[in-house]
Write a protein that holds these residues in place. Sequence first.
Motif, mmCIF file in Angstrom:
data_model
loop_
_atom_site.group_PDB
_atom_site.id
_atom_site.type_symbol
_atom_site.label_atom_id
_atom_site.label_comp_id
_atom_site.label_asym_id
_atom_site.label_seq_id
_atom_site.Cartn_x
_atom_site.Cartn_y
_atom_site.Cartn_z
ATOM 1 N N ILE A 1 -7.828 38.926 16.105
ATOM 2 C CA ILE A 1 -8.015 38.911 17.556
ATOM 3 C C ILE A 1 -6.920 38.010 18.122
ATOM 4 O O ILE A 1 -6.898 36.812 17.858
ATOM 5 C CB ILE A 1 -9.407 38.362 17.939
ATOM 6 C CG1 ILE A 1 -10.507 39.248 17.358
ATOM 7 C CG2 ILE A 1 -9.540 38.255 19.453
ATOM 8 C CD1 ILE A 1 -11.909 38.679 17.516
ATOM 9 N N HIS A 2 -6.012 38.617 18.913
ATOM 10 C CA HIS A 2 -4.856 37.888 19.427
ATOM 11 C C HIS A 2 -4.784 37.845 20.946
ATOM 12 O O HIS A 2 -3.975 37.106 21.503
ATOM 13 C CB HIS A 2 -3.564 38.514 18.883
ATOM 14 C CG HIS A 2 -3.506 38.504 17.394
ATOM 15 N ND1 HIS A 2 -3.121 37.402 16.662
ATOM 16 C CD2 HIS A 2 -3.818 39.470 16.490
ATOM 17 C CE1 HIS A 2 -3.178 37.691 15.369
ATOM 18 N NE2 HIS A 2 -3.610 38.932 15.237
ATOM 19 N N ARG A 3 -5.579 38.650 21.610
ATOM 20 C CA ARG A 3 -5.592 38.666 23.077
ATOM 21 C C ARG A 3 -6.908 39.289 23.552
ATOM 22 O O ARG A 3 -7.653 39.852 22.762
ATOM 23 C CB ARG A 3 -4.380 39.391 23.634
ATOM 24 C CG ARG A 3 -4.160 40.771 23.098
ATOM 25 C CD ARG A 3 -2.813 41.332 23.573
ATOM 26 N NE ARG A 3 -2.729 42.719 23.235
ATOM 27 C CZ ARG A 3 -2.218 43.185 22.103
ATOM 28 N NH1 ARG A 3 -1.721 42.362 21.218
ATOM 29 N NH2 ARG A 3 -2.189 44.473 21.866
ATOM 30 N N THR A 4 -7.156 39.195 24.841
ATOM 31 C CA THR A 4 -8.425 39.693 25.384
ATOM 32 C C THR A 4 -8.578 41.201 25.196
ATOM 33 O O THR A 4 -9.703 41.696 25.110
ATOM 34 C CB THR A 4 -8.582 39.323 26.866
ATOM 35 O OG1 THR A 4 -7.501 39.879 27.621
ATOM 36 C CG2 THR A 4 -8.606 37.808 27.063
ATOM 37 N N ASP A 5 -7.463 41.921 25.096
ATOM 38 C CA ASP A 5 -7.527 43.365 24.837
ATOM 39 C C ASP A 5 -8.311 43.638 23.544
ATOM 40 O O ASP A 5 -9.054 44.617 23.453
ATOM 41 C CB ASP A 5 -6.124 43.954 24.673
ATOM 42 C CG ASP A 5 -5.207 43.689 25.856
ATOM 43 O OD1 ASP A 5 -5.396 42.684 26.568
ATOM 44 O OD2 ASP A 5 -4.278 44.482 26.050
ATOM 45 N N ASP A 6 -8.131 42.755 22.543
ATOM 46 C CA ASP A 6 -8.841 42.923 21.271
ATOM 47 C C ASP A 6 -10.348 42.789 21.462
ATOM 48 O O ASP A 6 -11.118 43.518 20.831
ATOM 49 C CB ASP A 6 -8.334 41.912 20.239
ATOM 50 C CG ASP A 6 -6.898 42.186 19.831
ATOM 51 O OD1 ASP A 6 -6.544 43.361 19.614
ATOM 52 O OD2 ASP A 6 -6.121 41.212 19.733
ATOM 53 N N PHE A 7 -10.778 41.876 22.334
ATOM 54 C CA PHE A 7 -12.208 41.781 22.636
ATOM 55 C C PHE A 7 -12.711 43.128 23.150
ATOM 56 O O PHE A 7 -13.769 43.612 22.748
ATOM 57 C CB PHE A 7 -12.496 40.711 23.696
ATOM 58 C CG PHE A 7 -12.301 39.289 23.257
ATOM 59 C CD1 PHE A 7 -12.620 38.858 21.979
ATOM 60 C CD2 PHE A 7 -11.815 38.351 24.161
ATOM 61 C CE1 PHE A 7 -12.456 37.531 21.599
ATOM 62 C CE2 PHE A 7 -11.656 37.023 23.795
ATOM 63 C CZ PHE A 7 -11.976 36.609 22.515
ATOM 64 N N GLU B 1 -10.167 48.755 29.856
ATOM 65 C CA GLU B 1 -9.126 48.051 30.615
ATOM 66 C C GLU B 1 -9.657 46.805 31.327
ATOM 67 O O GLU B 1 -8.869 45.931 31.698
ATOM 68 C CB GLU B 1 -8.470 48.993 31.635
ATOM 69 C CG GLU B 1 -7.650 50.102 31.011
ATOM 70 C CD GLU B 1 -8.474 51.308 30.557
ATOM 71 O OE1 GLU B 1 -7.893 52.181 29.881
ATOM 72 O OE2 GLU B 1 -9.686 51.384 30.863
ATOM 73 N N ASP B 2 -10.970 46.700 31.499
ATOM 74 C CA ASP B 2 -11.565 45.505 32.116
ATOM 75 C C ASP B 2 -11.267 44.255 31.296
ATOM 76 O O ASP B 2 -11.335 43.139 31.816
ATOM 77 C CB ASP B 2 -13.081 45.661 32.262
ATOM 78 C CG ASP B 2 -13.486 46.804 33.172
ATOM 79 O OD1 ASP B 2 -12.643 47.260 33.986
ATOM 80 O OD2 ASP B 2 -14.636 47.258 33.062
ATOM 81 N N PHE B 3 -10.949 44.437 30.018
ATOM 82 C CA PHE B 3 -10.680 43.315 29.124
ATOM 83 C C PHE B 3 -9.189 42.979 29.028
ATOM 84 O O PHE B 3 -8.831 41.955 28.468
ATOM 85 C CB PHE B 3 -11.184 43.638 27.705
ATOM 86 C CG PHE B 3 -12.672 43.661 27.587
ATOM 87 C CD1 PHE B 3 -13.366 42.518 27.218
ATOM 88 C CD2 PHE B 3 -13.387 44.822 27.828
ATOM 89 C CE1 PHE B 3 -14.751 42.539 27.097
ATOM 90 C CE2 PHE B 3 -14.766 44.853 27.711
ATOM 91 C CZ PHE B 3 -15.451 43.707 27.346
ATOM 92 N N PHE B 4 -8.341 43.842 29.548
ATOM 93 C CA PHE B 4 -6.909 43.661 29.352
ATOM 94 C C PHE B 4 -6.379 42.488 30.175
ATOM 95 O O PHE B 4 -6.634 42.384 31.374
ATOM 96 C CB PHE B 4 -6.148 44.938 29.701
ATOM 97 C CG PHE B 4 -6.337 46.064 28.717
ATOM 98 C CD1 PHE B 4 -7.253 45.984 27.672
ATOM 99 C CD2 PHE B 4 -5.619 47.225 28.832
ATOM 100 C CE1 PHE B 4 -7.431 47.018 26.763
ATOM 101 C CE2 PHE B 4 -5.782 48.278 27.933
ATOM 102 C CZ PHE B 4 -6.687 48.164 26.901
ATOM 103 N N THR B 5 -5.679 41.606 29.519
ATOM 104 C CA THR B 5 -4.964 40.491 30.126
ATOM 105 C C THR B 5 -5.849 39.643 31.043
ATOM 106 O O THR B 5 -5.425 39.253 32.120
ATOM 107 C CB THR B 5 -3.716 41.003 30.888
ATOM 108 O OG1 THR B 5 -3.119 42.074 30.158
ATOM 109 C CG2 THR B 5 -2.686 39.910 31.037
ATOM 110 N N VAL B 6 -7.060 39.365 30.606
ATOM 111 C CA VAL B 6 -7.952 38.510 31.397
ATOM 112 C C VAL B 6 -7.415 37.076 31.409
ATOM 113 O O VAL B 6 -7.435 36.405 32.434
ATOM 114 C CB VAL B 6 -9.400 38.550 30.867
ATOM 115 C CG1 VAL B 6 -10.286 37.554 31.598
ATOM 116 C CG2 VAL B 6 -9.958 39.965 30.986
ATOM 117 N N PHE B 7 -6.918 36.631 30.281
ATOM 118 C CA PHE B 7 -6.267 35.321 30.194
ATOM 119 C C PHE B 7 -5.306 35.350 29.019
ATOM 120 O O PHE B 7 -5.371 36.222 28.163
ATOM 121 C CB PHE B 7 -7.285 34.176 30.045
ATOM 122 C CG PHE B 7 -8.181 34.282 28.837
ATOM 123 C CD1 PHE B 7 -7.762 33.824 27.590
ATOM 124 C CD2 PHE B 7 -9.451 34.824 28.941
ATOM 125 C CE1 PHE B 7 -8.582 33.921 26.477
ATOM 126 C CE2 PHE B 7 -10.281 34.926 27.835
ATOM 127 C CZ PHE B 7 -9.846 34.470 26.598
#
Length: 160
Positions: free
Chosen positions: A92-98, A120-126
């Motif tokens: 898991i390296h970014r919110t996209d993975d979540f 897409e709601d998870f993409f680039t959240v932080f």
Amino acid sequence: MESDQFDKEQLLPKVIDLCDLAADSPYAPHAYAFVQDGLRYTAKQVFGDPDRLRADGEPLHISGRQLAIGLRDYAIKRYGLMARRVLEHWNIHRTDDFGRIVFRMIDADLMARQENDQIEDFFTVFSFDEAFRPENILRTIESDQTSLESGTESFAGSSS
């Protein structure tokens, strides 16, 4: 003793489901268990009682953004300064993975979604670089301890 047996009987199918789900995935079984536990943690932070229902009897909804932030906070609470390393160990390296993990769990009927929920709601959240900087982790931990001392709980970082 019987309650221990009951818990084991409920736990085994969950573990098998998560292992099966992870078998053809880039994510470790622990990543799926973490997201399940993190959903419960996030629901408690957002709603107080993670089992609370809406007036119509349906579960309350956690958005992708809320869950990503909740998973960040849960990782910090659970693993402290090692949070990013643990998540990276599970790939898991970014919110996209979540989001990818959540939607695989939805497809396997291990989680539910509302009609308007999208991966897409998870993409680039932080940014993981920013969120898991040691000074930000320490600030989050201090904030949690202040909340505990004052008898209140906060959803740390929910505005970031």
